[in-house]
Every structure is written in C-alpha cells, then in structure tokens.
Design a protein around this motif. Structure first.
Motif, PDB file in Angstrom:
ATOM      1  N   LEU A  56       0.811  -1.214   0.000  1.00 18.44           N
ATOM      2  CA  LEU A  56       0.000   0.000   0.000  1.00 18.44           C
ATOM      3  C   LEU A  56       0.852   1.276   0.000  1.00 18.44           C
ATOM      4  N   VAL A  57       2.174   1.132  -0.064  1.00 18.60           N
ATOM      5  CA  VAL A  57       3.063   2.290  -0.136  1.00 18.60           C
ATOM      6  C   VAL A  57       3.284   2.650  -1.601  1.00 18.60           C
ATOM      7  N   ILE A  58       2.941   3.868  -1.963  1.00 16.88           N
ATOM      8  CA  ILE A  58       3.125   4.354  -3.335  1.00 16.88           C
ATOM      9  C   ILE A  58       4.606   4.682  -3.539  1.00 16.88           C
ATOM     10  N   PRO A  59       5.181   4.377  -4.701  1.00 16.70           N
ATOM     11  CA  PRO A  59       6.595   4.701  -4.925  1.00 16.70           C
ATOM     12  C   PRO A  59       6.876   6.172  -4.648  1.00 16.70           C
ATOM     13  N   SER A  60       8.006   6.422  -4.006  1.00 16.10           N
ATOM     14  CA  SER A  60       8.381   7.789  -3.682  1.00 16.10           C
ATOM     15  C   SER A  60       8.723   8.562  -4.950  1.00 16.10           C
ATOM     16  N   PHE A  61       8.712   9.873  -4.839  1.00 14.95           N
ATOM     17  CA  PHE A  61       9.124  10.712  -5.964  1.00 14.95           C
ATOM     18  C   PHE A  61      10.542  10.359  -6.389  1.00 14.95           C
ATOM     19  N   GLU A  62      11.424  10.098  -5.411  1.00 12.26           N
ATOM     20  CA  GLU A  62      12.815   9.778  -5.715  1.00 12.26           C
ATOM     21  C   GLU A  62      12.918   8.483  -6.511  1.00 12.26           C
ATOM     22  N   THR A  63      12.105   7.484  -6.166  1.00 12.05           N
ATOM     23  CA  THR A  63      12.112   6.229  -6.920  1.00 12.05           C
ATOM     24  C   THR A  63      11.583   6.440  -8.328  1.00 12.05           C
ATOM     25  N   LEU A  64      10.520   7.207  -8.459  1.00  6.60           N
ATOM     26  CA  LEU A  64       9.944   7.471  -9.778  1.00  6.60           C
ATOM     27  C   LEU A  64      10.948   8.135 -10.703  1.00  6.60           C
ATOM     28  N   CYS A  65      11.791   8.983 -10.151  1.00 12.49           N
ATOM     29  CA  CYS A  65      12.785   9.680 -10.984  1.00 12.49           C
ATOM     30  C   CYS A  65      13.745   8.709 -11.647  1.00 12.49           C
ATOM     31  N   GLN A  66      14.014   7.570 -11.005  1.00 14.19           N
ATOM     32  CA  GLN A  66      15.035   6.673 -11.533  1.00 14.19           C
ATOM     33  C   GLN A  66      14.565   5.861 -12.730  1.00 14.19           C
ATOM     34  N   SER A  67      13.277   5.891 -13.034  1.00 14.02           N
ATOM     35  CA  SER A  67      12.781   5.228 -14.245  1.00 14.02           C
ATOM     36  C   SER A  67      12.457   6.256 -15.330  1.00 14.02           C
ATOM     37  N   ARG A  68      12.930   7.492 -15.142  1.00 13.62           N
ATOM     38  CA  ARG A  68      12.646   8.568 -16.083  1.00 13.62           C
ATOM     39  C   ARG A  68      13.896   9.408 -16.313  1.00 13.62           C
ATOM     40  N   THR A  69      13.891  10.174 -17.379  1.00 17.92           N
ATOM     41  CA  THR A  69      14.987  11.111 -17.646  1.00 17.92           C
ATOM     42  C   THR A  69      14.416  12.511 -17.826  1.00 17.92           C
ATOM     43  N   LEU A  70      15.241  13.515 -17.562  1.00 20.62           N
ATOM     44  CA  LEU A  70      14.857  14.920 -17.729  1.00 20.62           C
ATOM     45  C   LEU A  70      13.483  15.186 -17.114  1.00 20.62           C
ATOM     46  N   VAL A  71      13.398  14.873 -15.844  1.00 17.61           N
ATOM     47  CA  VAL A  71      12.123  14.916 -15.129  1.00 17.61           C
ATOM     48  C   VAL A  71      11.630  16.355 -14.967  1.00 17.61           C
ATOM     49  N   ASP A  72      10.387  16.588 -15.366  1.00 18.49           N
ATOM     50  CA  ASP A  72       9.695  17.825 -15.042  1.00 18.49           C
ATOM     51  C   ASP A  72       9.151  17.645 -13.621  1.00 18.49           C
TER      52      ASP A  72
END
Length: 867
Positions: A610-626
């Motif tokens: 039930l823990v949603i991925p953190s913003f920091e984790t989400l960044c690692q599957s993306r590039t040039l994050v807005d």
C-alpha cells in the motif's frame, strides 16, 4: 588547501611500519597534551625520510632514541624526519584543541564529553602518525583527566591499570593486544550512566558488556544491550566468529557525524542508534538500533581483524558488513520488509548516484577527499555484490569462502581482490568476469523482449543487458548478472524453458543477451525478471496492467508480488503525468480493491504493497524529469487512490486493534499497515477524525508519529495543532525533537523557506549538532520535493546559502547534504540551470573544503564527461 587527486593505481606499500604505540593523553578543553612513543621499522632497503601525517596540531617536541631532535621539516599536513635508523623509538609531544574542533574529526569536546572519530583520516588530528589503514600496531593508551567532570575514561582494549593523582585527576591504562590501524583508535571521556551485562562465548569465555549513555537515559539503552547479545550469538552460529577481548563497550553520544564507529572494543554510536523505548522510539528506530548495533559488532571480524589495505578497498569491509547485518536483520525480523527496505535505498539513492557525476565503482579509482568514499554505492551496492556471490555460491559455499578468507588474512590489511580470491576457492564457477562489479560503475539495464506465441505454440523471451556510460567511465563490458526469473502462464502455473537455462529459478546473464525458448503454449508466458532484486540492476519489462495484477496474484515470491504493484503504480502515475488519467480505469481500481480484500490479514505484505513509490524512486525510471508535473501526478494518484479505495482501507484500519505496545514482528507488521492506511485516509473527508483520535490515544511513538505524518498529508491546521502539542511534550528530548524538525522540514507548504528560517532560530536548533542539521536542512533537501525544487530556484538557493556556512565548520555533513544538488542531470533543463547556478556559487567560494570541492567540481564537469 591540497586538492590533489589520489588514485588507487598509485598505491605503494608503506616505507616504514609502526609496530607498537604507547600514548599518554592528558585531557584539557583547549590544551590536551598527547605524548606518543612509537616503535618504528624501515621496510626494505631505501634512504627515504619518514613522513608522518598531522593536521591541526601544535608540535611541542620530537625525540629519537630519547634524544631531542630538531632536524625535521614541518608543515600544515606532515612532519618529515630524514636519516632515521632502520629500527628506532620515536617520541612526539603535541597539543590539540578539542573544544574548538567543530569538524568532529580526531579528538573533540562536545557537551562535556571528549570523543574521537578517526575514520577515515582523523588520527592525524591527534598526533603525528602514518595515518593509513595498512599500518597495523598494538596500542597501550593511558588517558588522564579531571576525576569530577570526567569519571569515565575509556580507550580500546582491556583496562590494565588505573590510579589517582594529588591534583584531582585520575588515569586509566588500556591495552589492545590485536594489531590495528590507527583509524580504529578510540577515546571517550565524560560522565555517563552505565548498563552492564555479560556474554559467554561458544568456547566458554565470559565477556563483560558495558553500555554508556547520557545521565538519566539508562533504561533506554537496554534494548541495545540485548541486541548486542543477539548479534554476538548470531555471528557465532552463522559464521563461527567469536569476540576476542575481555570487554566490549558501546558509548552513545549526541554530537557525531556518522551513525556509529566500530573502533576495536570501544564502539562510539550516535545516540539515535542506541536509545529506544516505546514512548520515544518508533518501530523503525528499534529496527535501526538492532541493525546498527549488529553492524558495528560484525565489523570486529569484517573490518577490524581483517581490514582494508587502502581506502579504495572500503567496500571490502563495508559492503560485506552491510550484507551481514542485512542477513541478521532478516533473521531477527521480517525477511520481506528487510529486502524491500534495501531495494528502496538502491532505487531511491544508489541509482541516482550511479547516474550522477559522482558515479563510481564499489571499489573507486580516485578521490580527493577520503570522507567522500562513504557512499550508498560503496555500502549498499557493495552489499548487493556480496549478496550476488552468496546467491551464486549458496549458503554452504559462501560460508566456506568466508572461512578461507579469515584463514588467509586474519590480522592483515587486504584488498577486494583478496576477498574474491577466497570466494573463488569455494566454487568451481569462474569469478573472473564477476569481478567486473568491483571496477565498473553504473546501473545495468535488463531489457526484456517477448515474441508472440506462434501457431505451433512456441515463444521466445530474450534478456539483454545494457550498460549505459557513466561520468567516470564511457566504455562498458557485460556484467555477470544472476537474474532470478519466474515464468507464469495464463492459469498461474510456473513453467521453465525448454533448454533448462532457468536453473533453480536463476538465469545467468553474463553476455549481452540470452534467449529462452518455450513450446507447447496456449497463451503467452508472463516473465517475472530480477526476482527479489537478485542483482543491482534496472529492468525494462513491458507488462500490461492485467499482467502485473496476474503476477501479483500468482507469483510465489512475496517480493515479486510487491514489485509488480510498484510497477503498476508507476504506470498509473505516468498516465496522470501525461494527461491520460482516465486510463487508470475501474478495472484497475477494482484490481487494487481486490488486493486490499484478499491480503487484509497478510499484514507483512499489505503494509508494503500500500506504499506508493516515492518521488525519488519514480525519478530513476525517467529522464529529464519535469519535477512539478511528476510531483503533481503522484499527488493526484495518491488522492484518487485514497478516494477509490476508502471503503476497504477504512475496513482494514478498523480491523487492526491498537492493543498494548510490544516490539514483536506481528505487532510491527500490524502497526505498519495501520499507519500506511491512515496516511491514505487522511486525504478523505473523515480522515482528520481518525488522525486526531490516533494521535491522542497512542501509547507508543510509532502510532504517534504515524498520526503526525498522516496529518502532514491532510489538513494543515490539524497538523499545526498536533505538532505544537508534540513539541510541548518532547522539547527536552533531542532525539525525539529531531523527528519534529524533520516533519516540519518535509511539510510541503507555500512558505516552506520562511518556516525553515524560523526553525533555525528555534532554541533547540544548533548548527553544531549533525543530527539536528540533517533533520532540518537534510530532510528538506532530500525529501521536500515541492520546496527544494521550487520552480523559481529558491529552494536550491536556501540550501546553498546554508552549505556555505556549514562547510566552514563541518565539511563532512555539508558534503552529504549537497548530494541532491549534484544530481541535477536527471531533471528538465529549467531545473538543471538553477541547480548548476547554485553549484557555481559553491565552487567560487574561497576556502571551500576538499569534501565539497570534489563533489561540486565533478558535478559541474558532468556535461564535459557526457560529451
């Protein structure tokens, strides 16, 4: 300031060795007198001078074979003596100023307590010495101080003599019979409460256990002492390793740059990793106390008895000991939650480091400031490399390799290559390709390609590894990847490939690709790749929403079930970020409701799922994050998650009785679910009532803090009210008040910077207290997404302004807090420019420390590396 780059390739053995050390240390706040007597030998045939390291020292005298020596060369960093004999006794007397040592390296005085921190290069701030880990000596240390204010005088080893002087001082002499590098030297003097116990080793020796804490906090140290005994027993049973001195001491201090330090027989701990009871400590605090107590104890063999040849080999002791403490924690608590905790650290922080200008192998090649080696790559990725060896060799083979490692190298300073060679002796596998993990930086990416099932019912799945270039290395070789793999068919059955390349659930990907063939299929196989995070890699495995839910339903491994939901959440958030939130449809919400209902009693798994991925984790599957777009998308998904699932979440919350507090795994799991659920429900209409009720009814810090974190997500007025009450209750307890500062720092509000400025003026805030600085400034920089990444750059400027001041007194802590700024390259251009502008301000500052200079200069050179 010397900014010279040090390189692993330039290592040369010491020209001299110090066999025995005798120290007399007369403690005084500003004029501590240190007399050293060193037995020194020349190594080999040469006529080079003896050059001893020393910083922030006032030299009083030098004697060679009892004769006063005046023919020496002295500068800010060394003492050089030419024409010395092959074997000789050198006596050096120095004065140091512990009271004004705000860097907290070497010997310092804080809150009436004298304390040392010598790793990595702090001993040179105590006396002139060969301050390098490959010089091992036996030590006899006499500590003298005022009997009234300093009733406790501690150093490494066993106490052998003590006495009193007529001037009101007293002294204690300590002997450590085991040769050690000077970074393991320790001294503590002050007035403490003492807890005592004993432990009988497997061979029948009785070891005295002593735990020193601040006056009045004795009872909060009992859990730590019990944890120490559990760790001692576990190490005997798991690895056959016994403790080797007559006494084992732990001292808890509030002013400490690190978590703890494994000084031989005298561990110095940050108080936050010693003091714990249900009123003041959360379940997470209890876990961390046990884990860190164990980590430092396990260093007695993996770090002390066998130590590093040079600091480039730091992962030899840290990666290995982190892995050992992870094994211990999994045996003591929840294997699933432990594994997820480790993986979150890798995905949130280590992957970011790999992608930044600070990318380096677990055995780095060069450095300016040794303190910058203490990274998530060296520690946590280093532990993952050891875990892969454990996976490849198996439990029995790994133990054989460890036994051989100690047989070969006990009492030595060795290298990572020596460790791998010991492991090689226990397996028929060729580990030469595996050794690339020690020299190659970056995060490998495993690409999964599935061909459709053909008319004959055949299908292939290809795994390809891609190793992107990093700031420090452009050319990459294929890594040796043990990839745990599970293949699930449409009926939930687990199948294997035709050629048996999946062996014991593992595929070895040691080249660019491997292809698996399946036949006789009616429906496509769903591959679950990198199960249990079997290698420190990213995975690009494009499964559909329904396939992810299918994996959650049928995967055998709970970690893989959790990971499938994390991928699903990531996909949903991406839909919101792209303006396609309607794609997160009723079928998905229905599937997630099913998760809640089906796993309602499986608290261990549900609390993680039930823990949603953190913003920091989400960044690692993306590039040039807005940042703004991704952050808003995550917030919107969290809001909808709470609304759509409010009914089953409410049922789950109501079904878990608070009960009387116990730190047991069953209760920990239940509280975990309850507080995660409360965080979601705080976003609903009735959430405030639940939050306020839990806060006022809580009989433990876990539920109290759970309510405060939930309130932080909900209505701001309730958060302010509860935080004011919390402060009034705990304003005299430094460790608990750190939680209060951290909650304020991570609260996303329009006036975040004004709030931080006010908190810096709080009577309980001190720039000289590393815990307090990390709680306020560090928490803001690392975890307040909206505040730190404010579109106008004000968050970056605030942190930079603070670092410019902090660097003058504590470069180590400043160097750690600058990390989020140095990772500018993962964000969109507008953010990048503002972050680089602040890094430029730092680099242009005259007198910048080596710690900050290295990280900032490398970060600003990132564009050049990538060209």
């Amino acid at each position: 300031m010397n900014m010279q780059v040090k390189r692993r390739a330039d290592y040369t053995p010491p020209l001299f060795v110090i066999r025995d050390v005798k120290l007399f240390i007369d403690l005084n706040p500003t004029q501590t007198r240190v007399k050293s007597r060193l037995e020194i030998e020349r190594k080999g045939k040469h006529s080079e001078p003896l050059i001893l390291d020393g910083e922030k020292l006032e030299l009083v005298s030098v004697r060679l074979e009892q004769k006063v020596l005046e023919d020496y060369a002295l500068n800010d960093t060394s003492l050089a003596l030419a024409n010395v004999p092959d074997c000789f006794t050198l006596e050096i007397e120095t004065l140091i100023d512990p009271q004004h040592n705000q860097a907290l390296e070497g010997l310092y005085l804080s809150n009436g307590v004298y304390c040392t921190q010598c790793e990595a290069e702090g001993f040179r701030r105590i006396t002139y010495f060969l301050d390098r880990p490959d010089v091992l000596a036996t030590y006899e240390v006499t500590v003298q101080g005022d009997k009234t204010s300093l009733p406790t005088l501690l150093a490494n080893g066993n106490p052998v003599a003590r006495g009193e002087n007529t001037d009101g001082t007293h002294w204690v002499t300590w002997q450590d019979p085991h040769p050690k590098p000077c970074y393991l030297f320790a001294l503590v003097a002050g007035d403490f409460d003492l807890l005592t116990d004993s432990y009988t080793t497997a061979s029948g020796r009785e070891v005295a256990l002593e735990l020193y804490v601040d006056i009045g906090k004795r009872e909060r140290g009992r859990f730590a002492l019990d944890a120490l005994k559990r760790a001692m027993r576990w190490d005997e049973q798991k690895y056959g390793l016994e403790y080797d001195l007559d006494i084992y001491m732990i001292v808890a201090v509030d002013f400490f740059n690190m978590g703890a330090m494994e000084n031989k027989g005298l561990n110095v701990f940050n108080s936050k990793f010693v003091l714990a009871d249900q009123n003041s400590a959360t379940d997470e605090d209890f876990f961390n106390v046990e884990s860190v107590i164990a980590h430092e104890y396990f260093h007695n063999w993996t770090g002390n008895r066998v130590t590093c040849r040079d600091w480039f080999q730091l992962s030899l002791k840290e990666g290995l000991t982190v892995f050992r403490d992870q094994q211990f924690s999994a045996d003591m608590t929840s294997p699933l939650s432990n594994r997820i905790k480790h993986v979150r650290v890798m995905r949130e922080h280590q992957f970011a480091e790999d992608a930044s200008a600070m990318s380096h192998p677990i055995r780095p090649d060069e450095v300016i400031e040794m303190n910058n080696f203490y990274t998530v790559t060296v520690y946590d990725k280093g532990a993952e490399v050891i875990r892969m060896l454990h996976t490849l060799l198996g439990e029995e083979g790994f133990r054989q390799g460890m036994d051989e490692y100690f047989r070969r190298h006990d009492g030595q300073a060795v290298t990572c290559d020596d460790f791998v060679a010991a492991m090689q002796s226990a397996t028929e596998l060729d580990l030469s390709a595996f050794s690339r993990w020690y020299s190659q930086s970056g995060t490998p990416v495993i690409e999964v390609e599935r061909k459709p099932v053909d008319e004959a019912g055949n299908q292939t799945i290809t795994l390809r590894q891609r190793n992107p270039k990093t700031a420090d290395q452009h050319k990459k070789e294929p890594l040796y990847l043990p990839v745990a793999m599970d293949c699930i068919d449409a009926n939930g059955a687990h199948i294997t490939d035709d050629e048996g390349k999946i062996k014991d659930g593992l595929v070895i990907l040691d080249s660019e690709s491997v292809t698996l063939s399946f036949s006789g299929l009616g429906n496509p196989v769903i591959p679950v790749v990198l199960g249990n995070f079997s290698a420190p890699a990213k995975v690009n495995n494009p499964l559909s929403v329904q396939e992810l839910l299918h994996v959650f339903r049928f995967a055998d491994d709970s970690f893989n079930r959790w990971d499938a939901l994390q991928s699903l959440y990531d996909w949903c958030i991406e839909q919101y970020a792209n303006g396609n939130g309607s794609n997160v449809n009723d079928a998905i919400w229905s599937g997630l409701k099913g998760v809640c209902l089906d796993e309602a009693d499986n608290h261990e798994l549900l609390g993680e799922c039930l823990v949603i991925p953190s913003f920091e984790t989400l960044c690692q599957s993306r590039t040039l994050v807005d940042v703004d777009r991704l952050h808003r998308a995550r917030e919107q998904f969290c809001h909808d998650f709470a609304m759509q699932l409010s009914e089953p979440l409410t049922q789950i919350y109501a079904s878990i009785a608070a009960g009387s507090y116990q730190y047991s795994q069953y209760q920990v799991n239940a509280r975990r679910v309850r507080n995660v659920v409360l965080g979601h429900l705080a976003l609903t209409e009735k959430g405030s009532q639940l939050v306020e009720r839990q806060y006022h009814n809580a009989d433990n810090m876990t539920d109290t803090l759970g309510a405060l974190k939930a309130a932080q997500r909900g209505k701001s007025q309730l958060f302010e009210t509860l935080m004011a009450d919390f402060e009034s209750r705990w304003k005299q307890d430094p460790l608990v008040l750190d939680k209060w500062f951290s909650l304020h720092a991570t609260c996303e509000r329009a006036d975040s910077l004004s709030q931080l400025t006010l908190l810096r003026e709080h009577p309980q805030f001190s720039d000289g207290n590393p815990n307090r600085v990390r709680a306020l400034i560090g928490s803001f920089a690392f975890y307040n997404t909206a505040g730190f990444h404010a579109v106008d750059g004000s968050g970056y400027k605030f942190v930079t302004d603070y670092l410019l001041q902090l660097d003058k007194t504590n470069p180590q802590v400043a160097s750690r807090i600058v990390t989020p700024l140095t990772q500018w390259q993962q964000f969109a251009p507008g953010y990048q420019e503002k972050m680089k502008a602040q890094l430029g301000r730092l680099l242009n500052q005259s007198g910048l420390s080596r710690d900050l200079f290295e990280k900032v200069s490398k970060s600003l050179a990132f564009d050049e590396h990538q060209a």
